[in-house]
Scaffold this motif. Structure first.
Motif: not given
Length: 761
Positions: A308-330
């Motif tokens: 995955v691309n940690l810069q843009s993946d909403s399920l792995h944002c910045g680090a593995c397993g860090t998911a974005c929620g509440g309408g946010t994007g990575c």
């Protein structure tokens, strides 16, 4: 069951009574039951779904309710079906396989809604149910491993923790996490199960009843559109979750994701569905850009077995397993709200129009008032419309585009009341992308660059970027002109701005007013200069507010336009000519040589989606030549797959159709010249179990996975265009007749003109 004797006699009699009476009346959770089962009155049940034993033996759900996650509720969670006894997955439940009450025979398992002898990889057999232990919250990493409330199963591991304050896991389903907002949910007000009867829930406290306007439904203290609201999709409390969007009252997979066995997955990185549903990577292989490999492509990171691309993946944002929620994007490795919105609690809101957070978080407008430009008013003005107590402009509001509740997604912008991609971008699977530089959609929506050519430059996969282009996340872009990487990588020009000499500027004839590009000659909100708004009923003409329009012009949305030629107001106001159509004498019509199919302008002579007619779609891999579907030379038409579809394949090389349609080679065999063998014949190379000639194979030209661009052919191991054509934007085109490349590459003819002998006419 633990037994503590009070006297010796009962202790001696108990085994005899047990042997004589059987198991009736005894509850022995887990005794003699398969993984995940519980014994209730001698019968093995799943207390997570059984309506008669919901959560524990003997706890029956009321009439009309179902059992999901061990708790009674009014509706089943997404992906589950109420089959009388409870909410189950008809994709994996052996008692309801494919449909309710369709039970598999003894020793059979349920896989993808069908009874069979064994589970298809990578699914495992857990008590007769074929489940994906990489994503199933009740079998996470292995059968019977249940994730705790508030956790999700990602990559075979339970991730996340306790619910944040104000939220709760009220359906007991770990797959959707803390899905309930305890601050506003009338059925779970302040705590799970605390229902406000006939009232509303405000900040976790029950209050009086409220009414909503036509088209909206009351859910807690909110009036929502059940057709589009992701937290109340179809019915109140139905949460779509981080991977789904609410469309037409149904939770559908979000942008860039595909539905596989009821789960939303990224087929570019998911090892269980790598490149397509059901295509599982073997052993410890990784899934990188839709292909199984031993290492990730440059710029990607291995999170479990997904690249995955940690810069843009909403399920792995910045680090593995860090998911974005509440309408946010990575964005650049951090979860962020879309442009113009701010984070209030766990949600993204627009402080200029949100009546609950008007101007800033927590500032709510009094009952009956609306929020306009960040302030509370009794009514809307200046050409704005009241959408759920928010004053918005339907012409350019991204969350109310054209009408209230229509949300522009996938990078589209709202212009003239319609959601469209910016100039130079193409919508691929619901997301706007630049085909000239995107390595996942290089030259075509379905073409992803893979190692070693993992960089996309000028619509072609290559090893490195060609000067003056720069590599930004494996995309070759010009920092002087690219609106998403202006000056430096990651700096995006928003609100209609363009990148000129590495600086974000507005298009010619427009200026920036509060960060939004505006034409001061026609913009009624900024007429003549920024901040000067025309009063109600007046229009901006030539930078001056006027009460009416000149001869031949009509006032539409505070602008004077020609209804005969204006693509945004064709024939009448707000009629937008889209999908290739132009406004001709007040009517939207397709240019000469194209036909209209389902509101699209297409060429019926060469379009495989509309070949010879609007209802004729060519099989997968077939080409449309002179309005007829034809398989490429050397390929044959076969039928099969999950949906029993027709497709073109090479019977000489296909390991699943070797020599004849449906002839499967063994896992350790290859298909060579139409026969299953252990090794390839002399002169052929093994490319994913296909024995091909690297000198002439279209998909493996020179080396494996080197696919020749559309129209080009493989000649002596190199891709080349046919005589009389030239490679432009990844396609072989005739510069004498192609209107997009007339006389040379990227020399497009204006709308309404055609290319004749290399000249637009």
């Amino acid at each position: 069951m633990r037994f503590t004797p009070r006297t010796l006699l009962p202790a001696l009699l108990f085994p005899l009574l047990l042997a004589g009476c059987g198991r009736e009346g005894l509850d022995a959770p887990g005794a003699d039951c398969d993984a995940g089962g519980t014994s209730c009155a001698g019968v093995c049940v799943d207390t997570a779904t059984d309506k008669a034993n919901c959560g524990m033996c003997g706890n029956a759900c009321p009439m009309g309710q179902s059992c999901a996650g061990g708790k009674c509720s009014g509706a089943c969670a997404v992906g589950l079906t109420d089959c009388g006894a409870g909410c189950v997955s008809v994709q994996s439940d052996p008692k309801n396989c494919g449909a309710c009450k369709n039970a598999c025979a003894a020793f059979k398992v349920c896989s993808a809604g069908k009874c069979g002898d064994q589970c298809a990889a990578p699914l495992l057999n857990c008590a007769g149910a074929c489940v994906d232990v990489r994503s199933d919250g009740r079998h996470c990493g292995g059968c019977g491993v249940v994730c705790a409330p508030g956790q999700q199963c990602l990559g075979g591991m339970c991730r996340g923790g306790l619910c944040p304050q104000g939220f709760g896991d009220c359906n007991g389903n770990p797959n959707d996490g803390c899905e309930t907002d305890l601050r506003s949910n009338a059925r779970n007000c302040g705590a799970c199960g605390a229902e406000c009867v006939g009232g509303t829930c405000t900040n976790g406290q029950c209050g009086p009843q409220m009414t909503c306007t036509v088209g909206l439904t009351r859910c807690g203290v909110q009036c929502v559109d059940l057709a589009t609201n992701p937290e109340n999709c179809g019915v109140c409390g139905a949460v779509c979750g981080v991977t789904r969007e609410c469309v037409g009252g149904q939770c559908l997979c979000g942008k860039g994701l595909s539905s596989c066995n009821g789960a939303c997955v990224d087929i570019l990185s998911n090892p269980g569905h790598c490149g397509g549903c059901g295509i599982a990577c073997a052993g410890n292989q990784l899934c990188s850009l839709g292909k199984c490999t031993v290492q990730c492509a440059p710029g990607l990171t291995a999170c479990k077995l997904a690249c995955v691309n940690l810069q843009s993946d909403s399920l792995h944002c910045g680090a593995c397993g860090t998911a974005c929620g509440g309408g946010t994007g990575c964005v650049n490795g951090k979860c962020a709200c879309p442009g113009g919105q701010i984070a209030c609690g766990l949600s993204c809101i627009n402080p200029l129009s949100d009546p609950k957070n008007c101007g800033a978080c927590g500032i709510a407008c009094p009952n009956g008032q609306v929020c306009s430009a960040g302030k509370c008013f009794l009514q809307c003005g200046g050409g704005q419309v009241n959408c759920n107590n928010a004053c918005v402009s339907l012409a350019d509001d991204p969350k109310n585009c054209g009408q209230c509740g229509v949300n522009c997604t996938g990078g589209t912008v709202c212009k003239g009341g319609l959601c469209n991609c910016l100039v130079g971008q193409t919508r691929c699977f619901g997301v706007c992308t630049d085909l000239t530089s995107d390595p996942l959609h290089c030259g075509d929506c379905n073409k992803a660059c893979a190692a070693p050519t993992n960089v996309c430059s000028k619509s072609a996969c290559t090893l490195v970027c060609v000067a003056p282009l720069t590599n930004c996340s494996n995309a070759c872009v010009d920092l002087k002109t690219n609106s998403k990487n202006c000056g430096v990588c990651g700096v995006s020009c928003a609100n209609g701005g363009t990148c000129t000499a590495g600086v974000c500027v507005c298009p010619i004839g427009q200026v920036a007013c509060n960060g939004v590009c505006s034409d001061l000659k026609i913009d009624s909100k900024n007429c003549g200069m920024c901040g000067v708004a025309c009063q109600q009923g007046h229009a901006c003409v030539g930078g001056v507010c006027q009460g009416g329009c000149g001869l031949g012009l009509t006032q539409c949305n505070m602008a004077c336009v020609n209804l005969l030629t204006d693509n945004f107001n064709c024939g009448q106001c707000n009629v937008f000519c889209n999908n290739g159509r132009t406004c001709q004498n007040g009517a939207c019509a397709c240019p000469q040589g194209l036909s209209q199919c389902f509101n699209f302008c297409v060429n019926l002579t060469n379009n495989p989606q509309f070949c010879g007619g609007c209802m004729t779609r060519c099989p997968n891999g077939a080409q449309c030549i002179n309005s007829q579907c034809m398989c490429p030379v050397g390929q044959s038409l076969c039928q099969g797959g999950m949906f029993n579809q027709q497709f073109c394949t090479n019977l000489k090389t296909s390991p699943t159709n070797c020599g004849m349609c449906g002839n499967f080679c063994q896992f350790n065999e290859v298909c060579s010249n139409g026969a299953c063998k252990m090794t390839c014949d002399q002169g052929l190379a093994n490319c994913a179990r296909r024995c091909v000639d690297l000198n002439s194979d279209q998909q493996n030209c020179g080396f494996c996975n080197s696919d020749c661009s559309a129209g080009s052919t493989c000649q002596k191991g190199m891709c080349a265009c046919p005589l009389g054509t030239k490679l432009c934007a990844g396609f072989c085109v005739d510069n004498l007749t192609n209107a997009s490349h007339c006389g040379g590459c990227n020399m497009a003819c204006p709308q309404g003109k055609t290319c004749q002998k290399g000249v637009c006419a």
